[in-house]
Design a protein around this motif. Structure first.
Motif, PDB file in Angstrom:
ATOM      1  N   LEU A  49      35.046  36.568  35.551  1.00  0.00           N
ATOM      2  CA  LEU A  49      35.316  35.177  35.202  1.00  0.00           C
ATOM      3  C   LEU A  49      35.034  34.252  36.381  1.00  0.00           C
ATOM      4  N   PRO A  50      34.865  32.950  36.125  1.00  0.00           N
ATOM      5  CA  PRO A  50      34.687  32.008  37.230  1.00  0.00           C
ATOM      6  C   PRO A  50      35.799  32.088  38.289  1.00  0.00           C
ATOM      7  N   GLY A  51      37.024  32.356  37.892  1.00  0.00           N
ATOM      8  CA  GLY A  51      38.103  32.512  38.867  1.00  0.00           C
ATOM      9  C   GLY A  51      37.853  33.664  39.819  1.00  0.00           C
ATOM     10  N   ASP A  52      37.179  34.699  39.332  1.00  0.00           N
ATOM     11  CA  ASP A  52      36.807  35.823  40.198  1.00  0.00           C
ATOM     12  C   ASP A  52      35.771  35.381  41.231  1.00  0.00           C
ATOM     13  N   ILE A  53      34.860  34.510  40.815  1.00  0.00           N
ATOM     14  CA  ILE A  53      33.867  33.971  41.755  1.00  0.00           C
ATOM     15  C   ILE A  53      34.574  33.171  42.842  1.00  0.00           C
ATOM     16  N   ILE A  54      35.602  32.414  42.456  1.00  0.00           N
ATOM     17  CA  ILE A  54      36.355  31.653  43.460  1.00  0.00           C
ATOM     18  C   ILE A  54      37.058  32.607  44.430  1.00  0.00           C
ATOM     19  N   LEU A  55      37.595  33.707  43.924  1.00  0.00           N
ATOM     20  CA  LEU A  55      38.191  34.705  44.822  1.00  0.00           C
ATOM     21  C   LEU A  55      37.134  35.259  45.784  1.00  0.00           C
ATOM     22  N   TRP A  57      34.426  33.806  46.743  1.00  0.00           N
ATOM     23  CA  TRP A  57      34.084  32.730  47.666  1.00  0.00           C
ATOM     24  C   TRP A  57      35.123  32.605  48.770  1.00  0.00           C
ATOM     25  N   ARG A  58      36.396  32.663  48.392  1.00  0.00           N
ATOM     26  CA  ARG A  58      37.466  32.587  49.396  1.00  0.00           C
ATOM     27  C   ARG A  58      37.345  33.746  50.396  1.00  0.00           C
ATOM     28  N   ILE A  59      37.015  34.941  49.908  1.00  0.00           N
ATOM     29  CA  ILE A  59      36.799  36.084  50.800  1.00  0.00           C
ATOM     30  C   ILE A  59      35.646  35.783  51.752  1.00  0.00           C
ATOM     31  N   SER A  60      34.582  35.195  51.229  1.00  0.00           N
ATOM     32  CA  SER A  60      33.392  34.927  52.046  1.00  0.00           C
ATOM     33  C   SER A  60      33.671  33.963  53.192  1.00  0.00           C
ATOM     34  N   LEU A  61      34.739  33.176  53.084  1.00  0.00           N
ATOM     35  CA  LEU A  61      35.085  32.230  54.148  1.00  0.00           C
ATOM     36  C   LEU A  61      35.682  32.922  55.365  1.00  0.00           C
ATOM     37  N   GLY A  62      36.126  34.181  55.199  1.00  0.00           N
ATOM     38  CA  GLY A  62      36.624  34.971  56.315  1.00  0.00           C
ATOM     39  C   GLY A  62      38.082  34.764  56.673  1.00  0.00           C
ATOM     40  N   SER A  63      38.776  33.932  55.935  1.00  0.00           N
ATOM     41  CA  SER A  63      40.181  33.669  56.279  1.00  0.00           C
ATOM     42  C   SER A  63      41.154  34.148  55.204  1.00  0.00           C
ATOM     43  N   TYR A 154      39.820  40.758  53.876  1.00  0.00           N
ATOM     44  CA  TYR A 154      38.999  41.242  52.771  1.00  0.00           C
ATOM     45  C   TYR A 154      37.544  41.011  53.149  1.00  0.00           C
ATOM     46  N   ALA A 155      36.660  41.835  52.641  1.00  0.00           N
ATOM     47  CA  ALA A 155      35.230  41.673  52.870  1.00  0.00           C
ATOM     48  C   ALA A 155      34.500  41.839  51.541  1.00  0.00           C
ATOM     49  N   LEU A 156      33.424  41.096  51.400  1.00  0.00           N
ATOM     50  CA  LEU A 156      32.584  41.255  50.216  1.00  0.00           C
ATOM     51  C   LEU A 156      31.705  42.485  50.375  1.00  0.00           C
ATOM     52  N   THR A 157      31.445  43.147  49.284  1.00  0.00           N
ATOM     53  CA  THR A 157      30.447  44.207  49.264  1.00  0.00           C
ATOM     54  C   THR A 157      29.113  43.548  48.886  1.00  0.00           C
ATOM     55  N   GLU A 158      28.044  44.306  48.897  1.00  0.00           N
ATOM     56  CA  GLU A 158      26.752  43.761  48.453  1.00  0.00           C
ATOM     57  C   GLU A 158      26.864  43.260  47.018  1.00  0.00           C
ATOM     58  N   LYS A 159      27.555  44.017  46.190  1.00  0.00           N
ATOM     59  CA  LYS A 159      27.742  43.632  44.789  1.00  0.00           C
ATOM     60  C   LYS A 159      28.508  42.309  44.689  1.00  0.00           C
ATOM     61  N   GLY A 160      29.529  42.141  45.512  1.00  0.00           N
ATOM     62  CA  GLY A 160      30.307  40.907  45.514  1.00  0.00           C
ATOM     63  C   GLY A 160      29.490  39.729  46.009  1.00  0.00           C
ATOM     64  N   GLN A 161      28.703  39.945  47.060  1.00  0.00           N
ATOM     65  CA  GLN A 161      27.853  38.873  47.588  1.00  0.00           C
ATOM     66  C   GLN A 161      26.811  38.469  46.558  1.00  0.00           C
ATOM     67  N   ALA A 162      26.256  39.453  45.842  1.00  0.00           N
ATOM     68  CA  ALA A 162      25.261  39.149  44.808  1.00  0.00           C
ATOM     69  C   ALA A 162      25.885  38.321  43.687  1.00  0.00           C
ATOM     70  N   ALA A 163      27.082  38.692  43.256  1.00  0.00           N
ATOM     71  CA  ALA A 163      27.766  37.926  42.200  1.00  0.00           C
ATOM     72  C   ALA A 163      28.034  36.504  42.674  1.00  0.00           C
ATOM     73  N   LEU A 164      28.484  36.361  43.903  1.00  0.00           N
ATOM     74  CA  LEU A 164      28.744  35.034  44.462  1.00  0.00           C
ATOM     75  C   LEU A 164      27.448  34.217  44.527  1.00  0.00           C
TER      76      LEU A 164
END
Length: 182
Positions: A49-55, A57-63, A154-164
């Protein structure tokens, strides 16, 4: 009409029914309801869901870390249970919990020096921050370091970065995005 019937009517055309916490005061909320937008309850091509994308994204910020409180917007704007969705994103391989060594940037230099002191390392007062991190790597294993602090990033995986990367439109519609780095 009961609260449940009113909510059911409000969300009858949503693909996925939004999460509503048992702690939400439904009576108060229904006085001036702001329903979760229908677009936020439509599964994306990955099945998330879009809320998962926001999660993500928040992970990608590093904080975003294991002790970060989940903002109410996950429930009220995106219709998801933030902690439960984080667990699912990890289980589905979109994100992972960092190791203790990877999470050192989430604790203070004083805490790091106290760990080294507890391990019998001397000369700490003259060490720079980078030297403290290196000393931890030189003197401790992951298994020895992990019990000293609970916070993990938390860190994104390749799959998470691709979805983002596949859904910039979700981030573009997110309010208060100027508060975060892009």
């Amino acid at each position: 009409m009961s609260f449940e019937k009113r909510i059911e009517e409000m969300y009858k055309d949503h693909e996925v029914k939004p999460y509503i916490s048992h702690e939400r005061d439904l009576g108060q909320w229904l006085l001036e309801p702001k329903p979760v937008p229908k677009r936020n309850m439509v599964r994306l091509e990955e099945g998330i869901l879009p809320g998962d994308i926001i999660l993500l994204w928040r992970i990608s910020l590093g904080s975003f870390e294991t002790t970060t409180p989940y903002s109410k917007y996950f429930e009220y704007s995106y219709g998801i249970d933030g902690p439960a969705h984080m667990e699912q994103l990890i289980a589905d391989g979109y994100a992972r919990v960092e190791t203790a060594f990877e999470s050192l940037d989430h604790i203070t230099s004083t805490a790091k020096k106290n760990i080294l002191k507890a391990e019998g390392v001397t000369g700490l007062s003259k060490m720079k921050a980078s030297e403290v991190d290196q000393a931890l790597k030189d003197h401790l294993t992951e298994e020895q370091l992990a019990p000293y602090f609970k916070v993990r990033g938390y860190a994104l995986t390749e799959k998470g970065q691709a979805a983002l990367d596949n859904h910039p439109e979700v981030i573009a519609k997110h309010p208060m995005k100027r508060m975060y780095k892009s």
